[in-house]
Design a protein around this motif. Structure first.
Motif, PDB file in Angstrom:
ATOM      1  N   ARG A  64       0.824  -1.191   0.000  1.00 18.67           N
ATOM      2  CA  ARG A  64       0.000   0.000   0.000  1.00 18.67           C
ATOM      3  C   ARG A  64       0.869   1.256   0.000  1.00 18.67           C
ATOM      4  O   ARG A  64       0.591   2.223  -0.718  1.00 18.67           O
ATOM      5  CB  ARG A  64      -0.924  -0.024   1.226  1.00 18.67           C
ATOM      6  N   GLU A  65       1.967   1.246   0.796  1.00 17.96           N
ATOM      7  CA  GLU A  65       2.862   2.397   0.828  1.00 17.96           C
ATOM      8  C   GLU A  65       3.481   2.634  -0.552  1.00 17.96           C
ATOM      9  O   GLU A  65       3.589   3.774  -1.008  1.00 17.96           O
ATOM     10  CB  GLU A  65       3.965   2.174   1.864  1.00 17.96           C
ATOM     11  N   ILE A  66       3.885   1.558  -1.203  1.00 15.13           N
ATOM     12  CA  ILE A  66       4.481   1.681  -2.526  1.00 15.13           C
ATOM     13  C   ILE A  66       3.458   2.207  -3.535  1.00 15.13           C
ATOM     14  O   ILE A  66       3.759   3.082  -4.356  1.00 15.13           O
ATOM     15  CB  ILE A  66       5.034   0.313  -2.987  1.00 15.13           C
ATOM     16  N   ALA A  67       2.234   1.666  -3.464  1.00 16.42           N
ATOM     17  CA  ALA A  67       1.183   2.111  -4.384  1.00 16.42           C
ATOM     18  C   ALA A  67       0.874   3.594  -4.179  1.00 16.42           C
ATOM     19  O   ALA A  67       0.708   4.349  -5.143  1.00 16.42           O
ATOM     20  CB  ALA A  67      -0.076   1.275  -4.176  1.00 16.42           C
ATOM     21  N   ASP A  68       0.794   4.018  -2.904  1.00 20.04           N
ATOM     22  CA  ASP A  68       0.516   5.433  -2.614  1.00 20.04           C
ATOM     23  C   ASP A  68       1.648   6.322  -3.116  1.00 20.04           C
ATOM     24  O   ASP A  68       1.418   7.420  -3.646  1.00 20.04           O
ATOM     25  CB  ASP A  68       0.330   5.634  -1.112  1.00 20.04           C
ATOM     26  N   LEU A  69       2.893   5.852  -2.935  1.00 20.10           N
ATOM     27  CA  LEU A  69       4.041   6.629  -3.398  1.00 20.10           C
ATOM     28  C   LEU A  69       4.027   6.742  -4.921  1.00 20.10           C
ATOM     29  O   LEU A  69       4.281   7.814  -5.488  1.00 20.10           O
ATOM     30  CB  LEU A  69       5.345   5.977  -2.924  1.00 20.10           C
ATOM     31  N   LEU A  70       3.723   5.642  -5.611  1.00 22.61           N
ATOM     32  CA  LEU A  70       3.636   5.682  -7.075  1.00 22.61           C
ATOM     33  C   LEU A  70       2.543   6.636  -7.529  1.00 22.61           C
ATOM     34  O   LEU A  70       2.691   7.370  -8.521  1.00 22.61           O
ATOM     35  CB  LEU A  70       3.380   4.278  -7.625  1.00 22.61           C
ATOM     36  N   SER A  71       1.438   6.636  -6.811  1.00 26.14           N
ATOM     37  CA  SER A  71       0.335   7.545  -7.152  1.00 26.14           C
ATOM     38  C   SER A  71       0.766   8.998  -7.023  1.00 26.14           C
ATOM     39  O   SER A  71       0.492   9.831  -7.897  1.00 26.14           O
ATOM     40  CB  SER A  71      -0.862   7.255  -6.244  1.00 26.14           C
ATOM     41  N   THR A  72       1.469   9.304  -5.922  1.00 24.75           N
ATOM     42  CA  THR A  72       1.953  10.671  -5.709  1.00 24.75           C
ATOM     43  C   THR A  72       2.945  11.075  -6.799  1.00 24.75           C
ATOM     44  O   THR A  72       2.891  12.188  -7.330  1.00 24.75           O
ATOM     45  CB  THR A  72       2.627  10.779  -4.328  1.00 24.75           C
ATOM     46  N   MET A  73       3.850  10.154  -7.136  1.00 20.68           N
ATOM     47  CA  MET A  73       4.830  10.438  -8.189  1.00 20.68           C
ATOM     48  C   MET A  73       4.136  10.688  -9.530  1.00 20.68           C
ATOM     49  O   MET A  73       4.510  11.608 -10.276  1.00 20.68           O
ATOM     50  CB  MET A  73       5.805   9.263  -8.316  1.00 20.68           C
ATOM     51  N   ALA A  74       3.121   9.891  -9.817  1.00 21.06           N
ATOM     52  CA  ALA A  74       2.407  10.043 -11.087  1.00 21.06           C
ATOM     53  C   ALA A  74       1.681  11.382 -11.151  1.00 21.06           C
ATOM     54  O   ALA A  74       1.708  12.082 -12.176  1.00 21.06           O
ATOM     55  CB  ALA A  74       1.424   8.892 -11.271  1.00 21.06           C
TER      56      ALA A  74
END
Length: 382
Positions: A352-362
């Protein structure tokens, strides 16, 4: 009736069967272990023995006649660098699980089917798979040495995966549960719970700590020794399990106030004074601590948690926090990658942390890209 040949001798016995003998590299006369139905069979056996001698594959057939019990006991005694706890574990495995089956057998006569039947019988009798795996690994190690010593040609332990342990996954506490447990246990053990978790300490490493091992100004703890507890023998302090076990670890800032308070109230005096001691000021023993531990688990509403699970929890939290493989190995005091790799498995929270970080980066990348679009592109977007 005897037959002459370039290598070895054959003769017919009164029974009509044929016997074969040869002069070995040890300058001794060696008969075949069995007689043969025909002279051709006896000659063929001698030809094979001659080929073994020429190729250097010959083994003295008398060498493997030592009993497994005698050879295994010598195998342990010839390893002076083994830790006392390891020697004790080997002694138990030999006495309970290996010698009863193989003790009187000659090393050279223990074959693959014997090992398979032994392992199945242990599992069928209810012996735990982890214990069986440890016994199998010890048996295989002993036979590896027997091969090197020239007692046998090959190791009879060839069961794929038999030496692998598949322990059930131990529970991992979350941070709130760790502090709930620390608050539930007697005050003199609160800091022990927190330090064991967040500094990844084993039981023996934690209870062996001295005042001089703590630097509360720098916020570090130095691990240089461990308490060795072997049933039936006096307790003593020894080196960590491996050279990598000697290490200096940072103490999280949230734990430092608890350590300062504990040292002030409960630690022994002097640089060599123990940090953690029992209720009467004596060496903290696992059996005495267990009563406090079980009461604390009940108060905290936790079940089936062992003290070692605190270290397991700390390792898992460190991996989730982003610790690399070398960092995990250093924190855990391991020289090999295998144990540390266990904690690099993905968890749902980390996903979940990785997915949230990817979302923020995108979102950031798209926002920056939007500022650079032309008027026509922006119009099309609208």
């Amino acid at each position: 009736m005897a037959g002459k040949r370039r290598f070895g001798r054959v003769r017919q016995l009164p029974s009509g069967r044929w016997q074969a003998r040869y002069h070995g590299p040890d300058q001794m006369d060696h008969p075949a272990p069995t007689t043969f139905a025909t002279k051709t069979d006896a000659n063929r056996w001698l030809s094979l023995k001659e080929a073994e001698i020429v190729s250097g594959d010959w083994l003295n057939p008398d060498a493997g006649q030592v009993s497994f019990k005698d050879y295994a006991e010598a195998w342990v005694n010839e390893r002076p660098d083994l830790r006392l706890t390891t020697v004790t574990r080997y002694d138990v495995l030999l006495r309970k699980h290996l010698v009863p089956t193989f003790g009187k057998s000659e090393v050279g006569k223990i074959l693959d089917p014997h090992v398979r039947r032994w392992r199945k019988q242990l599992l069928d009798s209810g012996i735990g798979p982890v214990t069986v795996a440890k016994a199998y690994r010890l048996l295989k190690a002993i036979f590896n040495t027997a091969v090197q010593d020239g007692l046998i040609k090959r190791n009879p332990c060839n069961i794929k995966g038999a030496g692998s342990e598949h322990s059930p996954e131990r529970p991992v506490l979350d941070i709130k549960e760790v502090f709930t447990l620390a608050d539930a246990i007697d005050e003199r053990f609160r800091a022990l719970v927190l330090l064991a978790t967040f500094a990844n300490l084993r039981w023996g490493e934690a209870v062996a700590l001295r005042r001089k091992d703590l630097d509360l100004k720098a916020g570090t703890v130095r691990v240089e020794r461990t308490l060795v507890e072997v049933s039936g023998r006096p307790f003593h302090f020894g080196p960590p399990k491996t050279e990598a076990g000697v290490r200096t670890l940072p103490i999280p800032a949230i734990v430092l106030p608890h350590m300062r308070e504990h040292v002030r109230k409960f630690a022994e005096d002097g640089p060599d004074g123990l940090i953690f001691v029992g209720e009467k000021g004596a060496l903290l023993r696992r059996a005495n601590f267990r009563r406090n531990w079980l009461r604390a688990l009940d108060r905290a509403g936790l079940k089936d948690i062992r003290f070692h699970d605190l270290r397991h929890t700390g390792n898992t939290l460190a991996a989730i926090a982003g610790a690399t493989l070398p960092e995990l190995k250093e924190r855990m005091g391991h020289s090999s990658d295998r144990a540390a790799m266990i904690y690099l498995h993905a968890t749902d929270d980390r996903h979940r942390e990785i997915a949230d970080l990817l979302s923020t980066m995108a979102k950031t990348a798209l926002r920056k890209a939007g500022k650079k679009r032309s008027g026509t592109q922006r119009a099309r977007g609208r």
